[in-house]
Enzyme design. Structure first.
Site, PDB file in Angstrom:
ATOM      1  N   LYS A  52       0.915  -1.231   0.079  1.00 54.70           N
ATOM      2  CA  LYS A  52      -0.015   0.009  -0.125  1.00 54.70           C
ATOM      3  C   LYS A  52       0.899   1.146   0.110  1.00 54.70           C
ATOM      4  O   LYS A  52       0.498   2.303  -0.751  1.00 54.70           O
ATOM      5  CB  LYS A  52      -0.870   0.052   1.395  1.00 54.70           C
ATOM      6  CG  LYS A  52      -2.037  -0.930   1.171  1.00 54.70           C
ATOM      7  CD  LYS A  52      -2.962  -1.194   2.263  1.00 54.70           C
ATOM      8  CE  LYS A  52      -3.791  -2.146   2.233  1.00 54.70           C
ATOM      9  NZ  LYS A  52      -4.695  -2.945   3.288  1.00 54.70           N
ATOM     10  N   GLN A  96      -4.720  -1.858   9.511  1.00 59.25           N
ATOM     11  CA  GLN A  96      -4.783  -3.231   8.869  1.00 59.25           C
ATOM     12  C   GLN A  96      -5.133  -4.229  10.052  1.00 59.25           C
ATOM     13  O   GLN A  96      -4.928  -4.327  11.112  1.00 59.25           O
ATOM     14  CB  GLN A  96      -3.223  -3.501   8.439  1.00 59.25           C
ATOM     15  CG  GLN A  96      -3.036  -4.732   7.766  1.00 59.25           C
ATOM     16  CD  GLN A  96      -3.554  -4.827   6.271  1.00 59.25           C
ATOM     17  OE1 GLN A  96      -3.950  -3.573   5.764  1.00 59.25           O
ATOM     18  NE2 GLN A  96      -3.946  -5.750   5.923  1.00 59.25           N
ATOM     19  N   ASP A 119     -10.904   2.595   4.031  1.00 60.07           N
ATOM     20  CA  ASP A 119     -11.363   1.290   3.877  1.00 60.07           C
ATOM     21  C   ASP A 119     -12.737   1.217   3.733  1.00 60.07           C
ATOM     22  O   ASP A 119     -13.033  -0.047   3.174  1.00 60.07           O
ATOM     23  CB  ASP A 119     -10.895   0.577   5.268  1.00 60.07           C
ATOM     24  CG  ASP A 119      -9.420  -0.326   5.069  1.00 60.07           C
ATOM     25  OD1 ASP A 119      -9.118  -0.735   4.009  1.00 60.07           O
ATOM     26  OD2 ASP A 119      -8.910  -0.425   6.079  1.00 60.07           O
TER      27      ASP A 119
HETATM   28  N1  GUN Z   1      -6.851  -6.988   5.818  1.00 66.36           N
HETATM   29  C1  GUN Z   1      -7.177  -7.688   4.696  1.00 66.36           C
HETATM   30  N2  GUN Z   1      -7.601  -6.978   4.035  1.00 66.36           N
HETATM   31  C2  GUN Z   1      -7.680  -5.525   4.632  1.00 66.36           C
HETATM   32  C3  GUN Z   1      -8.039  -4.336   3.963  1.00 66.36           C
HETATM   33  O1  GUN Z   1      -8.830  -4.156   2.906  1.00 66.36           O
HETATM   34  N3  GUN Z   1      -7.973  -3.370   4.802  1.00 66.36           N
HETATM   35  C4  GUN Z   1      -7.408  -3.485   6.118  1.00 66.36           C
HETATM   36  N4  GUN Z   1      -7.344  -2.348   7.054  1.00 66.36           N
HETATM   37  N5  GUN Z   1      -7.058  -4.672   6.517  1.00 66.36           N
HETATM   38  C5  GUN Z   1      -7.106  -5.696   5.840  1.00 66.36           C
END
Ligand code: GUN
Length: 294
Positions: A52, A96, A119
């Protein structure tokens, strides 16, 4: 069979975002700024978060990575969230997941300012999505919609079967595919661990979207000839022959299923890169929103 190349499609999308950001900067504007909070040292989460941050660079965004040991308390993490909510330099941020067991994920999600929740996990944003109002749609379902759109896959009137009912993927995916939009307008069935006749239902899918986190769960006898198959699974399976010591495995038995499909996403290189590009789209939206607020 045609591969749905999420890597190539996400590159296209990130290039478009980078072009918009370059134009913003050339006009003297501020770059979007994403913050990512990573707790603990789970290998998968570290890779996702690093990807990311790399995507932010690729798009010309500013990024801040905040890492904490898995001994951080819930109260301390809530304080981090409160600080990011208040920080005018940060347009959007993510925490996350999964988080360590002693931290209530729901509490953390609820504490995030919905306007910075890129998100799209906050109930306000999920509610807005349900109503078709402007919002941040969570990155994986949104990335899949973009992948279908950019590959001109017809969804209207099709039977779409979503396997898995998670808040992050399965549930929002079922809503988006049923909406009166393009892509969308599908007849949607959501199946889960308590569905008795899963094989029969999956077999009737024109579009099969699988997000259950069980490697090789979808076998060839569950797939209709000509189906479009979207595999959201990314489980790390130990593999001594791989330099990393593991291989990423999807939820679909790709080798056996692929010849029955019209389109199928590979793992890796399918949904994963689209998820990240989609987060970049949301962060650009957040930046526009924050600029308008001023
Ligand atoms: N863990 C797995 N996919 C995601 C996501 O799209 N966002 C976040 N914050 N954690 C994740």
């Amino acid at each position: 069979m045609q591969l749905l190349d999420g890597k190539a499609t996400s590159e296209q999308l990130k290039q478009e975002i980078a072009d918009q950001v370059a134009a913003i900067k050339a006009a003297g504007g501020k770059a979007p700024h994403l913050a990512a909070v990573l707790v603990g040292s789970d290998g998968g989460s570290m890779t996702y978060v690093n990807n990311k941050v790399l995507a932010c660079k690729r798009c010309g965004f500013d990024s801040t990575l905040l890492t904490y040991p898995d001994t951080i308390t819930e109260a301390e993490l809530l304080a981090v969230v409160a600080k990011l909510n208040q920080d005018p330099a940060i347009d959007g941020f993510i925490v996350q997941v999964p988080l360590p067991k002693h931290i209530d994920e729901e509490k953390i999600t609820l504490a995030i300012d919905p306007r910075k929740d890129v998100d799209g996990f906050h109930p306000e944003n999920l509610g807005r999505m349900l109503l078709g109002l402007p919002t941040y749609i969570s990155a994986t379902p949104n990335g899949i919609m973009e992948l279908l759109k950019r590959n001109q896959i017809e969804t209207a009137g099709k039977h779409c079967v979503v396997v898995g009912r998670s808040h992050i993927v399965g549930s929002p995916m079922s809503v988006l595919m049923a909406r009166n939009t393009n892509p969308g307008n599908a007849t949607v069935t959501l199946v889960h661990s308590r569905t008795p006749n899963m094989q029969e239902i999956c077999q009737s899918a024109d579009i099969l979207i699988v997000a259950i986190g069980k490697p090789l769960f979808i076998t060839a006898d569950m797939v209709k000839n000509g189906a479009v198959v979207i595999d959201v699974g990314t489980t790390r399976v130990p593999d001594a022959s791989d330099p990393k010591g593991f291989k990423l495995r999807g939820d679909v038995d790709f080798d056996k299923v692929k010849d029955k499909c019209s389109f199928i996403t590979p793992v890796p290189g399918g949904v994963g890169p689209m998820t990240i590009a989609s987060l970049m789209q949301n962060t650009l939206l957040a930046r526009d929103f924050n600029q308008r607020k001023k």
